[in-house]
Design a protein around this motif. Structure first.
Motif, short mmCIF file in Angstrom:
data_model
loop_
_atom_site.label_atom_id
_atom_site.label_comp_id
_atom_site.label_asym_id
_atom_site.label_seq_id
_atom_site.Cartn_x
_atom_site.Cartn_y
_atom_site.Cartn_z
N PRO A 249 6.91 -4.61 -83.46
CA PRO A 249 6.08 -5.82 -83.46
C PRO A 249 4.59 -5.51 -83.33
O PRO A 249 3.76 -6.16 -83.98
N ALA A 250 4.24 -4.51 -82.52
CA ALA A 250 2.83 -4.14 -82.38
C ALA A 250 2.29 -3.54 -83.67
O ALA A 250 1.18 -3.88 -84.11
N VAL A 251 3.07 -2.68 -84.29
CA VAL A 251 2.66 -2.09 -85.57
C VAL A 251 2.52 -3.19 -86.63
O VAL A 251 1.58 -3.19 -87.43
N GLY A 252 3.45 -4.14 -86.60
CA GLY A 252 3.37 -5.25 -87.54
C GLY A 252 2.10 -6.07 -87.34
O GLY A 252 1.47 -6.50 -88.32
N ALA A 253 1.72 -6.29 -86.08
CA ALA A 253 0.50 -7.05 -85.79
C ALA A 253 -0.73 -6.32 -86.33
O ALA A 253 -1.62 -6.93 -86.93
N LEU A 254 -0.79 -4.99 -86.13
CA LEU A 254 -1.93 -4.22 -86.63
C LEU A 254 -1.95 -4.19 -88.16
O LEU A 254 -3.02 -4.33 -88.78
N ALA A 255 -0.77 -4.03 -88.77
CA ALA A 255 -0.71 -4.04 -90.24
C ALA A 255 -1.12 -5.41 -90.77
O ALA A 255 -1.84 -5.51 -91.77
N GLY A 256 -0.68 -6.46 -90.09
CA GLY A 256 -1.07 -7.80 -90.50
C GLY A 256 -2.57 -8.02 -90.38
O GLY A 256 -3.18 -8.73 -91.18
N GLY A 257 -3.17 -7.38 -89.36
CA GLY A 257 -4.62 -7.47 -89.21
C GLY A 257 -5.34 -6.84 -90.39
O GLY A 257 -6.34 -7.36 -90.88
N LEU A 258 -4.81 -5.70 -90.87
CA LEU A 258 -5.41 -5.05 -92.04
C LEU A 258 -5.25 -5.91 -93.29
O LEU A 258 -6.15 -5.98 -94.13
N VAL A 259 -4.10 -6.59 -93.41
CA VAL A 259 -3.89 -7.49 -94.55
C VAL A 259 -4.88 -8.66 -94.46
O VAL A 259 -5.51 -9.04 -95.46
N GLY A 260 -5.04 -9.21 -93.26
CA GLY A 260 -6.00 -10.29 -93.09
C GLY A 260 -7.42 -9.84 -93.36
O GLY A 260 -8.22 -10.58 -93.95
N MET A 261 -7.74 -8.61 -92.96
CA MET A 261 -9.06 -8.05 -93.23
C MET A 261 -9.29 -7.92 -94.74
O MET A 261 -10.39 -8.21 -95.25
N THR A 262 -8.27 -7.50 -95.45
CA THR A 262 -8.38 -7.40 -96.90
C THR A 262 -8.62 -8.76 -97.53
O THR A 262 -9.47 -8.92 -98.42
N GLY A 263 -7.87 -9.75 -97.07
CA GLY A 263 -8.08 -11.09 -97.58
C GLY A 263 -9.49 -11.59 -97.30
O GLY A 263 -10.11 -12.25 -98.15
N LEU A 264 -10.02 -11.26 -96.14
CA LEU A 264 -11.38 -11.66 -95.79
C LEU A 264 -12.39 -11.01 -96.71
O LEU A 264 -13.36 -11.65 -97.16
N HIS A 265 -12.20 -9.73 -97.03
CA HIS A 265 -13.14 -9.04 -97.92
C HIS A 265 -13.05 -9.57 -99.35
O HIS A 265 -14.06 -9.62 -100.06
N VAL A 266 -11.87 -9.97 -99.78
CA VAL A 266 -11.74 -10.60 -101.09
C VAL A 266 -12.53 -11.91 -101.10
O VAL A 266 -13.24 -12.23 -102.07
N LEU A 267 -12.41 -12.66 -100.02
CA LEU A 267 -13.16 -13.92 -99.90
C LEU A 267 -14.66 -13.68 -99.90
O LEU A 267 -15.42 -14.40 -100.56
N LEU A 268 -15.09 -12.65 -99.18
CA LEU A 268 -16.51 -12.32 -99.13
C LEU A 268 -17.04 -11.88 -100.50
O LEU A 268 -18.17 -12.21 -100.88
N ALA A 269 -16.21 -11.14 -101.24
CA ALA A 269 -16.63 -10.70 -102.56
C ALA A 269 -16.67 -11.86 -103.55
O ALA A 269 -17.52 -11.90 -104.45
N ARG A 270 -15.77 -12.80 -103.37
CA ARG A 270 -15.71 -13.95 -104.29
C ARG A 270 -16.81 -14.96 -103.99
O ARG A 270 -17.41 -15.53 -104.91
N PHE A 271 -17.06 -15.19 -102.72
CA PHE A 271 -18.08 -16.16 -102.31
C PHE A 271 -19.03 -15.47 -101.34
O PHE A 271 -18.70 -15.29 -100.17
#
Length: 306
Positions: A249-271
């Motif tokens: 579960p802890a590894v999943g939380a950290l991996a999910g954070g990286l996925v969320g970070m990627t989504g944030l950077h896509v958003l930043l690049a788009r807007f």
């Protein structure tokens, strides 16, 4: 090489730097969790109480309000800087205490050295180093102090607040800009080039109207929250460790954070404007955490305290 290629390479390098700082802080928190727990550094007597989440939210709101008020006064930023440097000195001393158990005089020397270095030379790489150490220490301490349920509540409330403060009131943007006046390790700063100087150009760079590349900036809280749930999961959920003492579960939380970070950077690049990081990050963390719990055989009702 064309200007577009140079700009793309610079943006990619800055993005990689943000990921690296995020990763170092969260992994640091995971590694500090056991020493902090062994040293009895829990912040709350009852880690399962939902009141703890309310206490943290109130503290964040009060601190934000005070910051904004102080930035509008003549002498406020200087006094706030001294206060925050003292706080970071204390946090770094706690990390040293948990890892090495040095005598009190040595801890006082660590705290004083932290304050002096940050006061005299708050360059971007110095700020990043102390942001990683201080962020890992804070995350570990609060992670061992809260079970997953109050953290889930905290995630939902803070994601909503972050969205409001960026997209509606705009005061979070004002807060980041005000950090130029205090120069403390509350953000990660990845410069557009190695010769960039925060001392000369500030945390956010030049005017938005010119073509000068600006630093990439990520709030320390955007690493704090993913690491918080990871540390809590490895501390309070009954699941075998799979890496660095962290369970699935802890590894999943950290991996999910990286996925969320990627989504944030896509958003930043788009807007290309300021965006609230916590809605995307916290959503990714919760999703990764849930997947990790299912993989570890932890019932979701238990995982989310339902």
């Amino acid at each position: 090489m064309s200007d577009d290629s140079e700009d793309g390479g610079r943006r990619l390098a800055q993005t990689a730097g943000i990921y690296a700082l995020f990763f170092l802080t969260t992994i640091g928190a995971v590694l500090l969790a056991r020493p902090y727990a062994d040293a009895g550094m829990q912040a709350f007597a009852d880690p399962s109480s939902s009141v703890n989440a309310g206490v943290i939210v109130v503290e964040i709101l009060v601190a934000t309000g005070l910051f904004l008020l102080v930035f509008r006064s003549d002498y406020g930023p200087a006094l706030l800087r001294l206060l925050l440097l003292g706080v970071f000195g204390y946090i770094v001393a706690l990390v040293a205490s948990a890892l090495f158990s040095p005598p009190l005089a040595a801890l006082a020397a660590v705290a004083l050295a932290t304050v002096l270095v940050l006061y005299v030379y708050p360059e971007w790489w110095v700020l990043n180093a102390f942001a990683v150490v201080g962020g890992a220490g804070m995350t570990a301490q609060f992670g061992i102090s809260l079970t997953p349920f109050p953290i889930v509540l905290l995630f939902v409330v803070m994601a909503a607040y972050d969205a409001y403060s960026v997209y509606i009131s705009g005061h979070m943007v004002d807060l980041v800009e005000g950090l130029d006046a205090v120069k403390v390790p509350m953000v990660f700063v990845v410069p557009p080039s190695l010769d960039y100087s925060v001392l000369e150009s500030g945390l956010t760079g030049g005017d938005a109207d010119d073509d000068t590349p600006s630093p990439a900036v990520l709030g320390l809280g955007d690493a704090f929250f993913p690491g918080l749930l990871a540390v809590s999961a490895m501390t309070y959920l009954d699941a075998p460790a799979v890496a660095l003492g962290a369970n699935l579960p802890a590894v999943g939380a950290l991996a999910g954070g990286l996925v969320g970070m990627t989504g944030l950077h896509v958003l930043l690049a788009r807007f290309e404007r300021a965006h609230a990081g916590l809605p995307m990050l916290n959503g990714g963390v919760l999703l990764g955490y849930a997947v990790g719990c299912v993989g570890a055989g932890v019932p979701l009702g238990v995982a989310f305290g339902l």
